[in-house]
Design a protein around this motif. Structure first.
Motif, PDB file in Angstrom:
ATOM      1  N   ASP A 148      17.806  26.761 -30.812  1.00 63.98           N
ATOM      2  CA  ASP A 148      18.558  25.699 -30.073  1.00 63.98           C
ATOM      3  C   ASP A 148      18.140  25.450 -28.478  1.00 63.98           C
ATOM      4  N   VAL A 151      20.268  30.701 -24.547  1.00 62.81           N
ATOM      5  CA  VAL A 151      21.595  30.754 -24.605  1.00 62.81           C
ATOM      6  C   VAL A 151      21.685  31.834 -23.415  1.00 62.81           C
ATOM      7  N   ASP A 211      28.071  30.475 -23.361  1.00 63.91           N
ATOM      8  CA  ASP A 211      27.163  29.854 -23.934  1.00 63.91           C
ATOM      9  C   ASP A 211      26.440  28.775 -23.880  1.00 63.91           C
ATOM     10  N   VAL A 213      23.586  26.364 -23.144  1.00 59.44           N
ATOM     11  CA  VAL A 213      22.272  26.367 -23.850  1.00 59.44           C
ATOM     12  C   VAL A 213      21.599  25.531 -22.879  1.00 59.44           C
TER      13      VAL A 213
END
Length: 382
Positions: A148, A151, A211, A213
């Protein structure tokens, strides 16, 4: 003949900074007491002055082709004696964005640096953590590459401009190394809260990265080479702390000299009493010694900031320590008048003390300076 005076171009920059400081002097007490907000009038004046263009390169609206440490140094000298709040806003524009200047992609640079140089957005550098200060290699913030994106997890503490910056350049551990990523302030999972108020109020806060991103394109520099960018930032901006210390010390000495000239005791002006005269003389001598070392070190840093880092450290060490001695003597010269809350000298006294801690505590700087000296000796340079 060897010239020991500032070139006219830098004198003009210092004068610009002093003029800017003069325009916000009427709100300096109010601004310097703020720890959880940016003073709107001070920020507006910085924008209008155009001086923030000193902290970005010419390709993105800066005044010099590359960020010039001597120009930044004399600008901070001109600001700090009037307002620590103004000095901090100016300095953090460069300290928070220099990793983009050195390690950003063309798109990152084009998006952020012109806005930083116009002070349209505020910048922040997120290094310190609750348990990691001088020992940055003990930091616990992590950066993990996933499908993704990158992070980011961790907490940063005592971060200047936290809660008001448009972006944070964040140092974190990635695998066996340390990397830097650019995290926009509006990224999901990023939150801020005020830090405990310090003796000289300053816009500080904690930055929690839960977290967060960001796209791989937000990486600054090479993976695992984050300390290269941190060192580059210190190499350019550490010496400017010395410039700010000089401005602070000069303002304190001017205030004490005015008082000692105007106030009479024992039938004569204070300045004619031997003990007071010694305090003033020692302070002026300390100031000029620090000024010469600072200007010389900043001039060296213009051509090769990393090679000049030991000298920048010497300047920061000498000037911040001198500022502490000078302002302490000046309080003594002024007696009870130096103890009045929010008087010029009292604010300068409080502002001087943190300068020996941030951007390299004096003890840590001494270790680095000594290592550079012994390395040169081993290499036969000296």
């Amino acid at each position: 003949m060897i010239e020991f005076e500032l070139p006219e171009r830098y004198v003009a920059i210092r004068d610009e900074a002093r003029a800017l400081a003069g325009r916000i002097a009427h709100v300096a007490v109010e601004a310097d007491a703020m720890s959880d907000a940016v003073h709107p009038e001070v920020l507006a004046a910085l924008r209008d002055s155009g001086l923030a263009d000193l902290v970005v390169p010419g390709a993105h609206g800066g005044r010099f082709d590359d960020v010039d440490p001597l120009a930044v140094c004399v600008a901070r000298e001109g600001m700090m004696g009037t307002s620590a709040h103004l000095d901090s806003l100016f300095a953090l524009q460069g300290i928070g964005s220099y990793a983009i200047t050195r390690g950003g992609t063309p798109d990152q640079q084009a998006h952020w640096l012109p806005r930083v140089g116009r002070a349209e957005v505020l910048a922040a550098l997120a290094l310190t953590e609750p348990v990691a200060g001088s020992d940055l290699k003990s930091l616990t913030t992590t950066i993990e590459r996933t499908a993704d994106g990158l992070v980011v997890r961790g907490e940063k503490a005592f971060i200047s401009n936290a809660g008001h910056a448009a972006f944070y350049t964040v140092l974190g551990r990635e695998g066996d190394g340390w990397s830097v990523v650019l995290v926009p302030a509006d990224a999901a999972g990023l939150s801020t809260e005020p830090s405990p108020e310090i003796i000289a109020p300053h816009v500080l806060g904690s930055v929690v990265l839960d977290d967060v991103v960001v796209d791989e394109s937000h990486r600054l520099g090479e993976p695992g080479r984050g300390f290269d960018l941190v060192l580059s930032t210190l190499a350019v901006f550490r010496v400017s702390v010395a410039g700010a210390a000089i401005g602070l010390a000069e303002a304190a000495l001017a205030e004490a000299t005015r008082h000692a000239t105007e106030r009479e005791q024992f039938g004569r002006p204070l300045a004619r009493l031997g003990a007071v005269a010694a305090l003033l003389a020692d302070s002026w001598t300390d100031l000029e010694q620090a000024r010469l070392l600072t200007y010389r070190s900043a001039a060296r840093a213009r051509t090769d900031p990393l090679a000049a880092l030991p000298h920048s450290s010497m300047a920061k060490l000498a000037a911040s320590e001198a500022a502490g001695r000078i302002v302490d003597r000046c309080v003594q010269v002024m007696g009870r008048w130096g103890l009045i809350r929010d008087s010029t000298i009292e604010r300068l006294y409080r502002a001087a003390r943190p300068m020996r801690v941030y951007e390299g505590a004096s003890e840590v700087l001494r270790l680095g300076i000594a290592k550079a000296l012994t390395d040169e000796h081993a290499a036969g340079v000296r």
